[in-house]
Write a protein that holds these residues in place. Structure first.
Motif, PDB file in Angstrom:
ATOM      1  N   LEU A  81       8.666  36.085  19.654  1.00 23.46           N
ATOM      2  CA  LEU A  81       8.118  37.349  19.158  1.00 23.46           C
ATOM      3  C   LEU A  81       7.877  37.214  17.665  1.00 23.46           C
ATOM      4  CD1 LEU A  81       7.497  40.330  19.933  1.00 23.46           C
ATOM      5  CD2 LEU A  81       9.841  40.872  19.282  1.00 23.46           C
TER       6      LEU A  81
ATOM      7  N   GLY B   4       5.813  38.862  13.970  1.00 26.26           N
ATOM      8  CA  GLY B   4       5.249  40.053  13.339  1.00 26.26           C
ATOM      9  C   GLY B   4       5.762  40.140  11.919  1.00 26.26           C
TER      10      GLY B   4
ATOM     11  N   LYS C 231       8.583  45.169  15.126  1.00 28.87           N
ATOM     12  CA  LYS C 231       9.065  44.137  16.046  1.00 28.87           C
ATOM     13  C   LYS C 231      10.376  44.545  16.734  1.00 28.87           C
ATOM     14  CE  LYS C 231      10.123  40.335  14.194  1.00 28.87           C
ATOM     15  NZ  LYS C 231      10.466  39.005  13.747  1.00 28.87           N
TER      16      LYS C 231
ATOM     17  N   GLN D 284       9.865  46.926  19.653  1.00 27.26           N
ATOM     18  CA  GLN D 284       9.237  46.261  20.795  1.00 27.26           C
ATOM     19  C   GLN D 284      10.225  45.310  21.479  1.00 27.26           C
ATOM     20  OE1 GLN D 284       6.408  47.445  21.810  1.00 27.26           O
ATOM     21  NE2 GLN D 284       6.224  48.690  19.964  1.00 27.26           N
TER      22      GLN D 284
ATOM     23  N   ASP E  23      13.448  35.517  18.336  1.00 30.70           N
ATOM     24  CA  ASP E  23      12.991  36.435  17.303  1.00 30.70           C
ATOM     25  C   ASP E  23      13.513  35.907  15.957  1.00 30.70           C
ATOM     26  OD1 ASP E  23      12.589  38.572  15.655  1.00 30.70           O
ATOM     27  OD2 ASP E  23      13.714  40.020  16.849  1.00 30.70           O
TER      28      ASP E  23
ATOM     29  N   ASN F  85       2.395  38.187  19.070  1.00 29.13           N
ATOM     30  CA  ASN F  85       2.299  38.487  17.643  1.00 29.13           C
ATOM     31  C   ASN F  85       1.859  39.935  17.456  1.00 29.13           C
ATOM     32  OD1 ASN F  85       2.109  38.081  14.794  1.00 29.13           O
ATOM     33  ND2 ASN F  85      -0.106  37.848  15.017  1.00 29.13           N
TER      34      ASN F  85
END
Length: 219
Positions: A8, A10, A16, A19, A87, A115
């Motif tokens: 993941l 961002g 982030k 999400q 992450d 992304n």
């Protein structure tokens, strides 16, 4: 549905965290945040954890070799046999290549890189909008949570506010610039491998998640 082995990505303020929470709730996969696994490895005094602590105690950056080792130890655990979401790793191309090697050694190849893309100018507004009442410490945001009466604290009625150093626009711009520089080569790297899915993070949180969910269900 095949196993979801995800990364993941961002920029700061892209949402982030929100999400990530929803992905792990819906898809029941472990959330591997590098901050958490570092703390865990140090607490359990694993070989790599002890190594990492030496650098962290001196306020230095942990070298890639140690970070990679801690991530590989975590990915080797049984609870990630049916999928995982990374992450905060990889943060550079060398780490991305190391991740390719370890996932192929462990036979847990990546399925996708998600992304969450938000226009950097929007991020600056989001992140630098926070301000605090000087008298009682109540927190406001000029976009999402302004005082009911402009210039007056809802809680104590005072009129003086301040911004923390790390919420100031200049500091925020710098943070985003540094992160953009780190992320850009990674985005190209995963694009070339056809693993990258760009999600529009400029919309409502629920719409962002609908887009994420659609991508993951299709995989």
């Amino acid at each position: 549905m095949s196993k979801l082995n995800l990364v993941l990505m961002g920029l700061p303020g892209a949402g982030k965290g929100t999400q990530a929470q929803r992905i792990i709730e819906d898809f029941k996969i472990p959330h591997i945040s590098t901050g958490d696994i570092f703390r865990e490895a140090m607490k359990n005094e694993t070989e790599m954890g002890v190594e990492a602590k030496k650098f962290i105690d001196k306020g230095e950056l942990v070298p890639d070799s140690v970070t990679n080792g801690i991530v590989e130890d975590r990915l080797a655990m049984d609870d990630v046999n049916d999928g995982f979401m990374l992450d905060g790793f990889p943060r550079n191309i060398d780490q991305a290549k190391a991740l390719d090697e370890m996932t192929s050694r462990l036979n847990k190849p990546l399925t996708a890189v998600i992304n969450i893309h938000v226009d950097p100018e929007v991020l600056v507004e989001r992140l630098s909008g926070r301000f605090i009442c000087k008298n009682c410490g109540a927190t406001y945001h000029k976009l999402y949570n302004p005082p009911k009466v402009e210039g007056t604290c809802d809680v104590c009625g005072h009129h003086e506010f301040f911004q923390r150093e790390d919420d100031k626009p200049e500091t925020v711009k710098n943070r985003i610039a540094v992160n953009t520089k780190l992320n850009t080569p990674l985005i190209s790297y995963y694009e070339e491998k056809h693993l990258l899915y760009n999600i529009n993070g400029d919309q409502d949180i629920n719409d962002v998640y609908s887009e994420v969910k659609k991508v993951l269900e299709a995989l």
